[in-house]
Scaffold this active site. Structure first.
Site, short mmCIF file in Angstrom:
data_model
loop_
_atom_site.label_atom_id
_atom_site.label_comp_id
_atom_site.label_asym_id
_atom_site.label_seq_id
_atom_site.Cartn_x
_atom_site.Cartn_y
_atom_site.Cartn_z
N LYS A 43 0.49 -0.72 -3.58
CA LYS A 43 -0.79 -0.25 -4.01
C LYS A 43 -1.44 0.66 -2.80
CE LYS A 43 -0.93 -2.24 -8.12
NZ LYS A 43 -0.92 -1.35 -9.34
N SER A 256 6.31 -11.27 -7.57
CA SER A 256 6.84 -10.28 -8.85
C SER A 256 7.91 -9.50 -8.29
CB SER A 256 5.60 -9.07 -8.93
OG SER A 256 5.44 -8.35 -7.88
#
Length: 310
Positions: A43, A256
């Site tokens: 991110k 994830s």
């Protein structure tokens, strides 16, 4: 910005071969280690580009407040950037985030505003939009900003091809849709036969940052025409994949990333030869206190699905 400032450390993450993990002798697995970004996740790429674009448009000036809907990593990335650019940070967060994430956000000076999820992240997104409108805050909009896609098209995808010109399959999680769309588009432009695979949790389960499209919310940035395959991964398989990565490769990835690794091995099983590239969105260190990969013997198998792990 100077070449030695915080922002110069974003991107340029390593692409490493997982030499002990391929299920087929002729198939090679490679992982893009996005946890090596300064705030610890992929991110950072998006946060940096979104803030730069807003500053160039004049939409964001020092002293303003940034608000974003996030399950953790995007809020952390924006907060880290904000520290260097003179902004304050608010994050609209669903209650089901991984243990330790609220404390990290508070350490970064983020004010947390809780919102119940609806159709995945739609509830927090709408709440962030309302707060921005009513308070004059700047809404980062990672789920809708085209800058999210371009960050991965111009950054992640380009870096992969610079390191490995031949990519036969690309596997990434479906969160905002930015990574799989931006990098996937770049890879398919180089080789239209590259198989692009999106990974999502089973409906009703939560892998933080990944979204089941069956929840009813299709991220506006997700280009479904780029996806050749979609894999649904349950939490137990993702946890087991994290353990396998540590044992086989010495890589401690986030949950994830475990889901992506699990799906990539299944993709590789169906190939005779070729290169499979996967994106590991973050490391597992920030989740260390939660120990999701070492459940106590008496914990019900399905219990981890009540928490989002990215």
């Amino acid at each position: 910005m100077s070449g030695l400032d915080y922002f110069s450390a974003v991107g340029g993450t390593p692409l490493v071969e997982l030499a002990h993990s391929s299920p087929k002798p002729g198939v090679r697995l490679f992982a893009k280690l996005e946890g090596n970004n300064p705030s610890g996740s992929i991110k950072d790429r998006v946060a940096l580009r979104i803030i730069q674009a807003a500053e160039e448009r004049g939409d964001l000036t020092p002293g303003q407040t940034i608000v974003e809907a996030s399950t953790g990593n995007m809020a952390l990335a924006l907060a880290a950037c904000a520290k260097h650019r003179g902004y304050s940070m608010r994050a609209v967060v669903p209650p089901q985030v991984a243990p330790g994430i609220p404390e990290l956000l508070e350490l970064y000076g983020v004010e947390i505003l809780w919102a119940e999820p609806r159709s995945g992240m739609l509830g927090p997104i709408e709440e962030a939009q309302r707060l921005a409108r009513e308070n004059g805050w700047w809404f980062a909009q990672q789920f809708a900003s085209p800058v999210n896609v371009s960050a991965h098209y111009e950054g992640t995808g380009r870096e992969i091809l610079d390191a490995l010109p031949q990519v036969d399959a690309f596997v990434a999680g479906i969160g905002t849709g930015g990574t799989v769309t931006g990098a996937g588009r770049r890879l398919k432009e180089r080789n239209p036969r590259t198989v692009v695979v999106g990974v999502e949790p089973h409906f009703g389960e939560r892998l933080q940052g990944l979204r089941s499209l069956e929840e009813g919310y299709i991220p506006p940035l997700l280009d479904m025409s780029l996806l050749d395959r979609r894999f649904m991964v349950d939490s137990a398989s993702a946890f087991e994949a994290v353990r396998r990565l540590v044992e086989a490769e010495g890589i401690f990835a986030g949950i994830s990333s475990g889901a992506v690794f699990h799906a990539a091995r299944r993709v590789a099983t169906g190939m005779e030869s070729g290169n499979v590239v996967m994106v590991f969105a973050d490391h597992g260190w920030k989740y260390l206190t939660a120990f999701p990969w070492m459940p106590p013997p008496d914990r019900p198998k399905g219990a981890p699905d009540d928490v989002a792990w990215w």
